[in-house]
Design an enzyme around this catalytic site. Structure first.
Site, mmCIF file in Angstrom:
data_model
loop_
_atom_site.group_PDB
_atom_site.id
_atom_site.type_symbol
_atom_site.label_atom_id
_atom_site.label_comp_id
_atom_site.label_asym_id
_atom_site.label_seq_id
_atom_site.Cartn_x
_atom_site.Cartn_y
_atom_site.Cartn_z
ATOM 1 N N GLU A 51 0.840 -1.205 0.000
ATOM 2 C CA GLU A 51 0.000 0.000 0.000
ATOM 3 C C GLU A 51 0.869 1.247 0.000
ATOM 4 O OE1 GLU A 51 -2.500 1.517 -0.613
ATOM 5 O OE2 GLU A 51 -4.163 1.237 0.762
ATOM 6 N N ASP A 52 0.299 2.353 -0.457
ATOM 7 C CA ASP A 52 1.025 3.620 -0.400
ATOM 8 C C ASP A 52 1.103 4.135 1.034
ATOM 9 O OD1 ASP A 52 -1.731 4.032 -0.324
ATOM 10 O OD2 ASP A 52 -1.767 5.576 -1.879
ATOM 11 N N ARG A 83 0.153 12.185 -8.576
ATOM 12 C CA ARG A 83 0.732 10.855 -8.340
ATOM 13 C C ARG A 83 2.106 10.722 -8.979
ATOM 14 N NH1 ARG A 83 -3.493 7.537 -6.521
ATOM 15 N NH2 ARG A 83 -5.524 7.953 -7.422
ATOM 16 N N ASP A 95 -3.627 5.198 6.903
ATOM 17 C CA ASP A 95 -4.139 6.399 7.567
ATOM 18 C C ASP A 95 -5.020 5.926 8.735
ATOM 19 O OD1 ASP A 95 -4.837 9.095 7.916
ATOM 20 O OD2 ASP A 95 -6.413 9.036 6.430
ATOM 21 N N PHE A 120 -1.924 16.106 4.874
ATOM 22 C CA PHE A 120 -2.394 15.486 3.648
ATOM 23 C C PHE A 120 -1.258 15.491 2.631
ATOM 24 C CE2 PHE A 120 -4.361 15.113 -0.464
ATOM 25 C CZ PHE A 120 -5.182 14.024 -0.251
HETATM 26 P P1 IMP Z 1 -7.196 4.476 5.369
HETATM 27 O O1 IMP Z 1 -8.196 3.460 4.927
HETATM 28 O O2 IMP Z 1 -7.837 5.611 6.126
HETATM 29 O O3 IMP Z 1 -6.036 3.887 6.130
HETATM 30 O O4 IMP Z 1 -6.649 5.193 4.101
HETATM 31 C C1 IMP Z 1 -5.961 4.557 3.202
HETATM 32 C C2 IMP Z 1 -6.041 5.182 1.829
HETATM 33 O O5 IMP Z 1 -6.405 6.566 1.837
HETATM 34 C C3 IMP Z 1 -4.682 5.108 1.242
HETATM 35 O O6 IMP Z 1 -4.521 3.918 0.539
HETATM 36 C C4 IMP Z 1 -4.629 6.321 0.354
HETATM 37 O O7 IMP Z 1 -5.087 5.968 -0.918
HETATM 38 C C5 IMP Z 1 -5.558 7.303 0.990
HETATM 39 N N1 IMP Z 1 -4.824 8.325 1.777
HETATM 40 C C6 IMP Z 1 -4.626 8.348 3.109
HETATM 41 N N2 IMP Z 1 -3.912 9.424 3.493
HETATM 42 C C7 IMP Z 1 -3.625 10.093 2.354
HETATM 43 C C8 IMP Z 1 -2.886 11.308 2.067
HETATM 44 O O8 IMP Z 1 -2.334 11.996 2.941
HETATM 45 N N3 IMP Z 1 -2.820 11.663 0.762
HETATM 46 C C9 IMP Z 1 -3.406 10.960 -0.235
HETATM 47 N N4 IMP Z 1 -4.086 9.816 -0.027
HETATM 48 C C10 IMP Z 1 -4.208 9.398 1.257
HETATM 49 MG MG MG Z 2 -4.373 3.683 -1.423
#
Ligand code: IMP
Ligand code: MG
Length: 179
Positions: A101-102, A168, A105, A155
């Site tokens: 994963e990137d 990206r 969060d 962010f």
């Molecule tokens: P989570 O499900 O809240 O953990 O979020 C995961 C997904 O939200 C990641 O795979 C990203 O695609 C996106 N995401 C979370 N934080 C950021 C950010 O700071 N910038 C851009 N995309 C984000």
């Molecule tokens: Mg993602």
């Protein structure tokens, strides 16, 4: 939706630091999995950049799979719900599986994907690798087994991370300047 100009971005992690970190994570993975075959699962679209650079560091026989989920919607905040877009995977029974994963969060996406694979397959090992970890934003009890950078609540865009689909392609990771 406001368009952000690249001059409103502040570099947080340089392209060089990203590549150095990927070499380190690659070495950790080579040590952990040894010569055992690996099934790499790239989570589109954000993890595309990271995955292609990471697999170049890996020495074991491996196969790549690409799945797609949507969780962020369009904007700065996690929607909280994970929408599976394409979860078509080869059979993962008995395999060493690494989800790439990137960023983690809230942890919703990671938890969703780990549960999905556990509920549908019987992998030999299941590990999670994220380039960036926003530990301070976690809402779900989940952690990356391998990660690159821990960051504050900002962010981020670049190196796969997007704002409304843009940025990206930046080779570095930055954040939006407060105005
Ligand atoms: P989570 O499900 O809240 O953990 O979020 C995961 C997904 O939200 C990641 O795979 C990203 O695609 C996106 N995401 C979370 N934080 C950021 C950010 O700071 N910038 C851009 N995309 C984000
Ligand atoms: Mg993602």
């Amino acid at each position: 939706m406001k368009m952000i100009s690249e001059k409103d971005l502040i570099e947080l992690i340089s392209a060089n630091d990203i590549q150095k970190k990927i070499e380190e994570i690659g070495a950790e993975l080579n040590l952990f999995f040894g010569e055992e075959e690996l099934q790499v699962v790239c989570v589109l679209r954000g993890a595309a950049m990271f995955t292609v650079d990471l697999v170049k560091q890996l020495k074991m026989p491996l196969r790549m799979e690409f799945i797609k989920v949507s969780s962020y919607g369009s904007g700065f905040a996690s929607s909280g719900t994970v929408t599976p877009v394409d979860l078509d995977l080869a059979d993962l029974d008995g395999k060493n599986v690494l989800i790439v994963e990137d960023i983690i969060d809230t942890g919703n996406t990671a938890k969703f994907l780990l549960d999905y694979i556990k509920n549908n397959y019987n992998p030999k090992t299941l590990k999670f690798c994220a380039l960036v970890d926003k530990k301070c934003k976690r809402k779900v009890d989940v952690d990356a087994d391998f990660y690159g950078f821990e960051v504050e609540d900002k962010f981020l865009v670049g190196y796969g991370l997007d704002y409304n689909g843009y940025y990206r392609n930046l080779p570095y990771i930055g954040y939006v300047k407060e105005v």
